[in-house]
Design a protein around this motif. Sequence first.
Motif, PDB file in Angstrom:
ATOM      1  N   VAL A  16       0.807  -1.451  -0.032  1.00 22.90           N
ATOM      2  CA  VAL A  16      -0.019   0.027  -0.560  1.00 22.90           C
ATOM      3  C   VAL A  16       0.777   1.276  -0.125  1.00 22.90           C
ATOM      4  CG1 VAL A  16      -1.304   1.614   1.427  1.00 22.90           C
ATOM      5  CG2 VAL A  16      -2.021  -1.095   1.050  1.00 22.90           C
ATOM      6  N   TRP A  17       1.856   1.205   0.670  1.00 22.36           N
ATOM      7  CA  TRP A  17       2.971   2.277   1.105  1.00 22.36           C
ATOM      8  C   TRP A  17       3.541   2.626  -0.503  1.00 22.36           C
ATOM      9  CZ3 TRP A  17       2.279   6.362   3.598  1.00 22.36           C
ATOM     10  CH2 TRP A  17       1.992   6.666   4.909  1.00 22.36           C
ATOM     11  N   GLU A  18       4.114   1.412  -1.086  1.00 23.69           N
ATOM     12  CA  GLU A  18       4.302   1.852  -2.904  1.00 23.69           C
ATOM     13  C   GLU A  18       3.354   2.476  -3.121  1.00 23.69           C
ATOM     14  OE1 GLU A  18       5.716  -1.617  -4.482  1.00 23.69           O
ATOM     15  OE2 GLU A  18       6.732  -1.990  -2.488  1.00 23.69           O
ATOM     16  N   ARG A  19       2.181   1.921  -3.537  1.00 27.30           N
ATOM     17  CA  ARG A  19       1.196   3.073  -4.457  1.00 27.30           C
ATOM     18  C   ARG A  19       1.321   4.059  -3.833  1.00 27.30           C
ATOM     19  NH1 ARG A  19      -1.485   5.560  -6.281  1.00 27.30           N
ATOM     20  NH2 ARG A  19      -3.803   5.138  -6.894  1.00 27.30           N
ATOM     21  N   ILE A  20       1.330   4.888  -2.314  1.00 24.89           N
ATOM     22  CA  ILE A  20       1.126   5.477  -2.211  1.00 24.89           C
ATOM     23  C   ILE A  20       2.065   6.334  -2.819  1.00 24.89           C
ATOM     24  CG2 ILE A  20       0.470   7.111   0.034  1.00 24.89           C
ATOM     25  CD1 ILE A  20      -0.464   5.507   1.325  1.00 24.89           C
ATOM     26  N   LYS A  21       2.968   6.145  -2.201  1.00 23.33           N
ATOM     27  CA  LYS A  21       4.438   6.791  -2.634  1.00 23.33           C
ATOM     28  C   LYS A  21       4.382   7.068  -4.204  1.00 23.33           C
ATOM     29  CE  LYS A  21       6.216   6.035   1.486  1.00 23.33           C
ATOM     30  NZ  LYS A  21       7.855   5.389   2.266  1.00 23.33           N
ATOM     31  N   GLY A  22       4.498   5.941  -4.610  1.00 22.81           N
ATOM     32  CA  GLY A  22       4.186   6.172  -6.620  1.00 22.81           C
ATOM     33  C   GLY A  22       2.899   7.364  -6.797  1.00 22.81           C
ATOM     34  N   ASP A  23       1.754   7.842  -6.334  1.00 24.38           N
ATOM     35  CA  ASP A  23       1.188   8.719  -6.256  1.00 24.38           C
ATOM     36  C   ASP A  23       1.515  10.053  -6.787  1.00 24.38           C
ATOM     37  OD1 ASP A  23      -1.187  10.285  -6.211  1.00 24.38           O
ATOM     38  OD2 ASP A  23      -2.440   8.697  -5.904  1.00 24.38           O
ATOM     39  N   ALA A  24       0.661  10.687  -7.630  1.00 26.79           N
ATOM     40  CA  ALA A  24       1.070  12.121  -8.144  1.00 26.79           C
ATOM     41  C   ALA A  24       1.016  13.164  -7.147  1.00 26.79           C
ATOM     42  CB  ALA A  24       0.515  12.623  -9.897  1.00 26.79           C
ATOM     43  N   TYR A  25      -0.348  13.094  -6.561  1.00 22.82           N
ATOM     44  CA  TYR A  25      -0.224  14.023  -5.178  1.00 22.82           C
ATOM     45  C   TYR A  25       0.647  13.410  -4.061  1.00 22.82           C
ATOM     46  CZ  TYR A  25      -4.977  14.634  -6.884  1.00 22.82           C
ATOM     47  OH  TYR A  25      -5.943  15.413  -7.220  1.00 22.82           O
ATOM     48  N   TRP A  26       1.339  12.176  -4.076  1.00 21.11           N
ATOM     49  CA  TRP A  26       2.411  12.486  -3.067  1.00 21.11           C
ATOM     50  C   TRP A  26       3.682  12.383  -4.012  1.00 21.11           C
ATOM     51  CZ3 TRP A  26       3.007  10.029   1.624  1.00 21.11           C
ATOM     52  CH2 TRP A  26       4.202   9.704   2.291  1.00 21.11           C
ATOM     53  N   THR A  27       4.019  12.217  -4.918  1.00 20.31           N
ATOM     54  CA  THR A  27       5.264  12.931  -5.150  1.00 20.31           C
ATOM     55  C   THR A  27       5.963  14.753  -5.274  1.00 20.31           C
ATOM     56  OG1 THR A  27       4.451  12.348  -7.876  1.00 20.31           O
ATOM     57  CG2 THR A  27       5.581  10.578  -6.976  1.00 20.31           C
ATOM     58  N   GLN A  28       4.276  14.687  -5.905  1.00 24.86           N
ATOM     59  CA  GLN A  28       4.293  16.337  -5.550  1.00 24.86           C
ATOM     60  C   GLN A  28       3.508  17.346  -4.739  1.00 24.86           C
ATOM     61  OE1 GLN A  28       4.463  18.165  -9.107  1.00 24.86           O
ATOM     62  NE2 GLN A  28       5.545  15.664  -9.540  1.00 24.86           N
ATOM     63  N   GLY A  29       3.548  17.159  -3.696  1.00 27.96           N
ATOM     64  CA  GLY A  29       3.427  17.375  -2.874  1.00 27.96           C
ATOM     65  C   GLY A  29       2.668  17.957  -2.196  1.00 27.96           C
ATOM     66  N   VAL A  30       1.487  17.269  -2.617  1.00 20.15           N
ATOM     67  CA  VAL A  30       0.396  17.823  -2.742  1.00 20.15           C
ATOM     68  C   VAL A  30      -0.202  17.468  -1.220  1.00 20.15           C
ATOM     69  CG1 VAL A  30      -2.446  17.857  -3.517  1.00 20.15           C
ATOM     70  CG2 VAL A  30      -0.296  18.039  -5.307  1.00 20.15           C
ATOM     71  N   VAL A  37      -1.832   8.365   6.467  1.00 20.87           N
ATOM     72  CA  VAL A  37      -2.789   7.282   7.941  1.00 20.87           C
ATOM     73  C   VAL A  37      -3.226   6.141   7.276  1.00 20.87           C
ATOM     74  CG1 VAL A  37      -3.525   6.224  10.678  1.00 20.87           C
ATOM     75  CG2 VAL A  37      -2.738   8.640  10.171  1.00 20.87           C
ATOM     76  N   VAL A  38      -1.918   5.518   7.360  1.00 24.16           N
ATOM     77  CA  VAL A  38      -2.360   4.065   7.306  1.00 24.16           C
ATOM     78  C   VAL A  38      -2.806   2.945   7.810  1.00 24.16           C
ATOM     79  CG1 VAL A  38      -1.335   2.236   4.961  1.00 24.16           C
ATOM     80  CG2 VAL A  38      -1.277   4.414   4.671  1.00 24.16           C
ATOM     81  N   ARG A  39      -3.785   2.176   7.548  1.00 28.99           N
ATOM     82  CA  ARG A  39      -4.383   1.700   8.722  1.00 28.99           C
ATOM     83  C   ARG A  39      -4.871  -0.186   7.867  1.00 28.99           C
ATOM     84  NH1 ARG A  39      -7.335   5.751  12.296  1.00 28.99           N
ATOM     85  NH2 ARG A  39      -5.958   6.593  13.333  1.00 28.99           N
ATOM     86  N   GLU A  40      -4.957  -1.114   8.282  1.00 30.06           N
ATOM     87  CA  GLU A  40      -5.841  -2.347   8.105  1.00 30.06           C
ATOM     88  C   GLU A  40      -6.326  -2.564   8.730  1.00 30.06           C
ATOM     89  OE1 GLU A  40      -4.520  -6.816   8.221  1.00 30.06           O
ATOM     90  OE2 GLU A  40      -4.158  -6.051   9.689  1.00 30.06           O
ATOM     91  N   ILE A  41      -7.796  -2.822   7.519  1.00 37.52           N
ATOM     92  CA  ILE A  41      -8.704  -3.057   7.233  1.00 37.52           C
ATOM     93  C   ILE A  41      -9.284  -4.745   7.201  1.00 37.52           C
ATOM     94  CG2 ILE A  41     -11.711  -2.757   7.006  1.00 37.52           C
ATOM     95  CD1 ILE A  41     -10.729  -0.015   6.194  1.00 37.52           C
TER      96      ILE A  41
END
Length: 56
Positions: A16-30, A37-41
Amino acid sequence: MAGSVMIYRYPTLEAVWERIKGDAYWTQGVWDRERVVVREIIGAEGDDALRLVIEK
């Protein structure tokens, strides 16, 4: 916007963190990286049947 929620289905929290850190909103600082916060459901009864429908 004050916040948002996303639900991902990945085999591990690390994936999940890999997916998030590859997202444009993450990489562009949005997103405010300090507040993400990442939690398991834990799946509910019948979740396996739903998964089979989605993955087909």
